[in-house]
Write an enzyme that holds these catalytic residues in place. Structure first.
Site, PDB file in Angstrom:
ATOM      1  CE  LYS A   6       3.204   7.683   9.053  1.00  0.00           C
ATOM      2  NZ  LYS A   6       2.721   6.269   9.060  1.00  0.00           N
TER       3      LYS A   6
ATOM      4  CG  ASN B 185       3.494  -3.463 -11.469  1.00  0.00           C
ATOM      5  OD1 ASN B 185       4.822  -3.333 -11.417  1.00  0.00           O
ATOM      6  ND2 ASN B 185       2.871  -2.065 -11.559  1.00  0.00           N
ATOM      7  N   GLY B 186       2.623  -7.201  -9.438  1.00  0.00           N
ATOM      8  CA  GLY B 186       1.753  -8.195  -8.978  1.00  0.00           C
ATOM      9  C   GLY B 186       2.239  -9.306  -8.698  1.00  0.00           C
TER      10      GLY B 186
ATOM     11  CD  GLU C 175       5.370   3.309   7.967  1.00  0.00           C
ATOM     12  OE1 GLU C 175       4.580   2.917   7.004  1.00  0.00           O
ATOM     13  OE2 GLU C 175       4.864   4.501   8.279  1.00  0.00           O
TER      14      GLU C 175
ATOM     15  CD  GLU D  97       0.027   6.686  11.370  1.00  0.00           C
ATOM     16  OE1 GLU D  97       0.517   7.490  10.595  1.00  0.00           O
ATOM     17  OE2 GLU D  97      -0.394   5.482  11.005  1.00  0.00           O
TER      18      GLU D  97
ATOM     19  CD1 TRP E  11       9.462  -2.609  -2.226  1.00  0.00           C
ATOM     20  CD2 TRP E  11       7.878  -4.279  -2.370  1.00  0.00           C
ATOM     21  NE1 TRP E  11       9.135  -3.085  -0.902  1.00  0.00           N
ATOM     22  CE2 TRP E  11       8.199  -4.079  -1.113  1.00  0.00           C
ATOM     23  CE3 TRP E  11       6.882  -5.280  -2.690  1.00  0.00           C
ATOM     24  CZ2 TRP E  11       7.490  -4.641   0.087  1.00  0.00           C
ATOM     25  CZ3 TRP E  11       6.258  -5.675  -1.738  1.00  0.00           C
ATOM     26  CH2 TRP E  11       6.674  -5.494  -0.261  1.00  0.00           C
TER      27      TRP E  11
ATOM     28  CG  HIS F 223      -3.770  -6.956  31.407  1.00  0.00           C
ATOM     29  ND1 HIS F 223      -4.364  -7.675  32.584  1.00  0.00           N
ATOM     30  CD2 HIS F 223      -4.595  -5.770  31.738  1.00  0.00           C
ATOM     31  CE1 HIS F 223      -5.208  -7.090  33.156  1.00  0.00           C
ATOM     32  NE2 HIS F 223      -5.594  -5.963  32.739  1.00  0.00           N
TER      33      HIS F 223
ATOM     34  NE  ARG G 175       2.621   3.949  -8.485  1.00  0.00           N
ATOM     35  CZ  ARG G 175       1.714   2.970  -8.639  1.00  0.00           C
ATOM     36  NH1 ARG G 175       1.780   2.036  -8.338  1.00  0.00           N
ATOM     37  NH2 ARG G 175       0.737   3.710  -9.134  1.00  0.00           N
TER      38      ARG G 175
ATOM     39  CB  CYS H 270       6.410  -0.824  -7.523  1.00  0.00           C
ATOM     40  SG  CYS H 270       5.873   0.168  -6.624  1.00  0.00           S
TER      41      CYS H 270
ATOM     42  CE  LYS I 153       2.508   7.411  -0.137  1.00  0.00           C
ATOM     43  NZ  LYS I 153       2.447   7.707   1.166  1.00  0.00           N
TER      44      LYS I 153
END
Length: 605
Positions: free
Chosen positions: A482, A99-100, A485, A478, A74, A501, A27, A2, A600
């Site tokens: 939250k 990274n990646g 998370e 949202e 990460w 339904h 991050r 990261c 992040k």
């Protein structure tokens, strides 16, 4: 991924590397490490704990040097472990961080294993280190240029070699990497913030660039191998903004910073004009007849809210796409679309790739809503609105989301004006409401004690439903995001009319149902949906407006917001949902700022 930091200098760079990692902790990461060139050898220290633990290890061993690289990881390939932590070595000659994601790592791993390379990790990164070593013929810069041509995927790398002191080579493709220029010393990092206090002279590498850092020079070649000059910019990274101050967590601090963040984002807005979004905005807005919004996660929910605003105020059709899905399906391009990307960091890999795809389909008009003015997203888009949320450290976005909403509301107004659909009276009314937002948010924050009482109840649950209608359905999404998370409670959100339904089957007294209930045109419909919950024994937790006439009763818990805020109501209703998630996580004892498995800045697909 990261975070990457690298340096070549004539002084001990260990403190610079470690301080850089600390600045990138926001991050999110699950391991970290540092490697240095020491007396003709490679030495490293790695940890699956925090950077503070890595620093203690380094101080205990006295690790020091003039050339080195460091990384926070990460996990993507391989679980968090010391063996999988960066930097990776190859034959004690090459040290590399990355990274990646390398998509052809299995093919390369088989090829390198066949010629004698032994792999000590499960990472795709170690493949790059061995590939560089395999191709090495005495010049690291030339070798890395050859190596990156063999890689498929997204990456930013920093590498140095035992046999070439005072040299670090970097490369980027689809993942951010910057150069910090000093006096007789030079630096690499994935984020300018990592170098705050060390240098403010920054070069943003472009796609395909490979850079050679030595003590007295920075040499860059592009993807074609041609030497290029990239602009050196003065970038004042915000260091103080990342201080925790009197708050227990960064997320708490950032929730309470929202009045200031919104005030800053809207500062100087005295009238609606296309130039708010860039010099070319007037001409572009006149041409467009459709809006395509591309975003991920929280930013996607901001885009969903914007769809309601733009279609209602500007009468322009809007499509909102999850960026990670958009480029992998057949879609019908409209050359008159305004392609809007939304990203806190401006480096979100999926969103950048979706933007590129839209452009390749023949949609040239692009605009980004972004919190980082120097990011790749801003550089890639013709137009931009920079939110001024400041540095957001908590992984779960708060102030970045509400400032995105404010910017998107401005976009709706501006598009309406460009199409002749906004009267002077309407403009004045909307600007007055926007200016009042910081005060209104401060009043909502004062509800915290009541929300804490609810959080004590939620902390004992393992599942929750969130309901909203119309403009407030994305806000319910949202709120659920939250909660899941940071508290790890399973939470889902639905348009309230969809209860019957399917989701109604889940409702029991053990399933709290959070309801976003502003006094709008759908309030009576919403009350009927709430009765469906109560009839099945469900417990309702209602965020209502002062005049919505929803009374507390058995199984119906009500917190009233101070006022109804019309079309800007979604911004106000977001805040109590943030506080509910925060205090529930606090009661459960989870890591609020660094939730497990999340990062992040998501710079991989």
């Amino acid at each position: 991924m990261c975070g990457i930091v690298g340096a070549v200098a004539q002084r001990n760079i260990t403190p610079i590397l470690l301080e850089g990692l600390k600045r990138l902790e926001y991050r999110g990461y699950d391991s970290c490490g540092v490697a240095l060139h020491v007396d003709g050898h490679l030495q490293r220290s790695r940890s699956t704990s925090r950077v503070a633990e890595l620093q203690a290890q380094v101080e205990q061993t006295g690790l020091a040097g003039f050339t080195g690289i460091a990384h926070t990881r990460w996990a993507t390939h391989g679980a968090p472990s010391s063996a999988n932590a960066h930097p990776h070595f190859s034959r004690e000659r090459i040290a590399l961080v990355h990274n990646g994601i390398i998509e052809n790592h299995e093919e390369l791993r088989a090829e390198l294993s066949a010629v004698g390379y032994v792999f000590e990790s499960q990472t795709d990164t170690e493949v790059i280190a061995h590939l560089v070593d395999h191709l090495y013929s005495g010049d690291l810069f030339e070798t890395v240029q050859l190596a990156v041509k063999r890689l498929t995927g997204a990456f930013a790398i920093a590498v140095f070699c035992r046999d070439e002191p005072h040299r670090v080579v970097g490369a980027r493709q689809g993942s951010p990497l910057i150069v910090g220029v000093g006096q007789g010393e030079n630096f690499l990092a994935s984020d300018a913030m990592a170098l705050a206090g060390t240098t403010d002279q920054i070069i943003y590498l472009e796609e395909g660039d490979v850079v050679d850092l030595q003590l007295q020079r920075v040499w860059i070649v592009n993807a074609g191998g041609k030497q290029v000059q990239r602009e050196v910019r003065t970038v004042h990274a915000h260091t103080g903004a990342a201080e925790l101050g009197p708050y227990r967590h960064y997320m708490q601090k950032e929730i309470f910073e929202q009045p200031r963040a919104l005030g800053d984002t809207l500062e100087g807005i005295n009238g609606i004009m296309p130039e708010l979004f860039g010099d070319k905005a007037f001409g572009i807005f006149k041409q467009i007849d459709n809006v395509l919004i591309l975003a991920c996660g929280t930013s996607y929910y901001a885009g969903m809210t914007a769809k309601y605003w733009i279609e209602s105020i500007a009468k322009i059709p809007v499509n909102v796409e999850i960026a990670s899905e958009y480029r992998y399906r057949d879609s019908v391009p409209n050359p008159n679309s305004l392609v809007v990307t939304i990203s806190q960091s401006g480096e979100t890999a999926d969103t950048l790739a979706a933007l590129k795809h839209a452009r390749e389909l023949g949609m040239p008009h692009s605009l980004t809503i972004c919190n980082v003015s120097t990011s790749a997203m801003v550089r890639e888009c013709a137009l931009a609105y920079i939110t001024r949320a400041g540095v957001e450290v908590g992984v779960a976005s708060t102030k970045a989301f509400t400032t995105q909403l404010a910017a998107l509301f401005l976009l709706a107004l501006t598009l309406a004006q460009s199409k002749g659909r906004l009267s002077d009276e309407q403009e004045a009314e909307h600007i007055k409401a926007l200016r009042h937002l910081p005060v209104a948010i401060a009043a909502v924050l004062a509800l915290e004690p009541q929300i804490i009482a609810w959080a004590e109840e939620f902390a004992r649950k393992e599942n929750a439903l969130f309901l909203g209608r119309g403009l407030h359905y994305p806000i319910a999404l949202e709120g659920a995001l939250k909660l899941k998370e940071i508290s790890y409670i399973h939470a889902e959100a639905y348009p309230a009319g969809e209860l019957k339904h399917g989701p109604l089957a889940l409702v029991t007294k053990e399933m709290p149902v959070v309801t976003v209930a502003p006094k709008d045109a759908l309030i009576e419909k919403l009350k009927s949906n709430m009765q469906e919950v109560r009839a099945r024994g469900g417990e309702l937790y209602v965020f209502a407006d002062a005049d919505s006439r929803i009374a507390p009763s058995e199984g119906v818990h009500v917190i009233r917001l101070p006022e109804h805020y019309g079309m800007l109501s979604p911004i106000l209703h977001t805040v109590p949902l943030q506080l509910l998630a925060y205090h529930t996580a606090l009661a459960r004892g989870t890591d609020v700022d660094k939730p497990r498995n999340l990062a992040k800045s998501v710079t991989v697909e």
